[in-house]
Scaffold this motif. Structure first.
Motif, short mmCIF file in Angstrom:
data_model
loop_
_atom_site.label_atom_id
_atom_site.label_comp_id
_atom_site.label_asym_id
_atom_site.label_seq_id
_atom_site.Cartn_x
_atom_site.Cartn_y
_atom_site.Cartn_z
N UNK A 2 0.85 -1.19 0.00
CA UNK A 2 0.00 0.00 0.00
C UNK A 2 0.89 1.25 0.00
N UNK A 3 0.26 2.42 -0.04
CA UNK A 3 1.03 3.67 -0.08
C UNK A 3 0.76 4.58 1.11
N UNK A 4 -0.19 4.22 1.96
CA UNK A 4 -0.50 5.07 3.10
C UNK A 4 -1.37 6.26 2.76
N UNK A 5 -2.01 6.21 1.59
CA UNK A 5 -2.95 7.26 1.19
C UNK A 5 -4.36 6.69 1.32
N UNK A 6 -5.07 7.10 2.35
CA UNK A 6 -6.40 6.56 2.62
C UNK A 6 -7.36 6.96 1.50
N UNK A 7 -8.10 5.99 0.99
CA UNK A 7 -9.01 6.25 -0.13
C UNK A 7 -10.45 6.44 0.31
N UNK A 8 -10.76 5.94 1.49
CA UNK A 8 -12.14 6.05 1.96
C UNK A 8 -12.20 5.77 3.46
N UNK A 9 -13.17 6.37 4.12
CA UNK A 9 -13.44 6.04 5.52
C UNK A 9 -14.62 5.08 5.55
N UNK A 10 -14.38 3.89 6.07
CA UNK A 10 -15.46 2.90 6.20
C UNK A 10 -16.05 2.95 7.60
N UNK A 31 -14.90 1.84 -2.57
CA UNK A 31 -13.96 0.74 -2.78
C UNK A 31 -14.66 -0.59 -2.97
N UNK A 32 -15.85 -0.74 -2.40
CA UNK A 32 -16.58 -2.00 -2.50
C UNK A 32 -16.81 -2.40 -3.95
N UNK A 33 -16.87 -1.42 -4.85
CA UNK A 33 -17.14 -1.71 -6.26
C UNK A 33 -16.01 -2.49 -6.92
N UNK A 34 -14.79 -2.38 -6.38
CA UNK A 34 -13.64 -3.08 -6.96
C UNK A 34 -13.19 -4.27 -6.12
N UNK A 56 -25.21 -5.08 -0.22
CA UNK A 56 -25.55 -3.95 0.64
C UNK A 56 -24.36 -3.02 0.84
N UNK A 57 -23.34 -3.18 -0.02
CA UNK A 57 -22.12 -2.36 0.03
C UNK A 57 -21.36 -2.54 1.34
N UNK A 58 -21.25 -3.78 1.77
CA UNK A 58 -20.41 -4.12 2.91
C UNK A 58 -19.48 -5.26 2.51
N UNK A 83 -9.98 3.61 8.50
CA UNK A 83 -9.35 4.02 7.26
C UNK A 83 -9.23 2.83 6.31
N UNK A 84 -9.56 3.05 5.04
CA UNK A 84 -9.50 1.99 4.05
C UNK A 84 -8.60 2.39 2.88
#
Length: 204
Positions: A2-10, A31-34, A56-58, A83-84
């Motif tokens: 990983x790079x340590x750049x958070x893409x989304x808060x879950x 992110x769930x879409x991928x 349900x996007x989980x 953080x995700x």
């Protein structure tokens, strides 16, 4: 990796133990879409494997006993934000620093103070990791790539800028909170190589 750049808060939707393994169900808008079963994802900086995806996007991940010993996951509960970050793909830009997702230890927030629009957050940590933590070096805190301002007496501090505050869960930290720490890979390898060389010289 990983790079340590958070893409989304879950958000943790469900949490529970099953056969001595902690299971986390986390909601995700993007992110769930991928994601698919078997995908790697960093949750608060810890690399975990997706074992279930829901319409349900989980998604669900499992945390082993060894990982629980090294992370703050035993303090998690439903409703908390995490953080995700999805794993890097070859050719992608590394905007932070290389993060393996293997948490080294847990640190504790010892102090938070304001500096204009920013916050200076001080983290205390186990002294055995002090040799890897140096001013201007990189460190991952809850999966966020950060630059160390100063490291002294088993504590280091970093600057939390407004963007990072608003786009990660670091903005929710308060004194006494536990955070996942991963030391910089390059720092680890350099220090270990030097120590190994010194040991070889002593044995000659």
């Amino acid at each position: 990796m990983f790079s340590g750049i958070v893409q989304e808060i879950g958000i943790i939707k469900d949490i529970g133990m099953k056969n001595r393994i902690l299971e986390l169900t986390i909601s995700s808008k993007h992110l769930i879409n991928d994601l698919k079963i078997g995908s790697s994802i960093a949750v608060n900086g810890c690399c975990l494997t997706v074992v279930e995806c829901s319409p349900a996007k989980t998604f669900k991940v499992q945390v082993t006993e060894e990982t629980l010993k090294k992370t703050n996951f035993l303090n998690l509960k439903s409703g908390l934000k995490v953080n995700l970050e999805s794993s890097l793909k070859l050719g992608e830009t590394i905007d932070g620093h290389l993060v393996s997702g293997h948490i080294d230890t847990v640190g504790e927030v010892s102090d938070i103070c304001s500096s204009g629009e920013n916050k200076i957050i001080k983290i205390s940590y186990s002294s055995e990791y002090g040799k890897y933590i140096a001013p201007k070096g990189s460190i991952s805190v809850n999966g966020v790539s950060l630059t160390i301002i100063e490291s002294k007496n088993d504590k280091f501090d970093f600057t939390l800028i407004p963007f990072t505050r608003d786009n990660t869960n670091l903005g929710l930290l308060k004194a006494g909170d536990l955070v996942n720490l991963e030391i910089d890979l390059i720092s680890r390898y350099v220090v270990n190589a030097l120590e190994s060389t010194r040991q070889e010289i002593k044995l000659r």
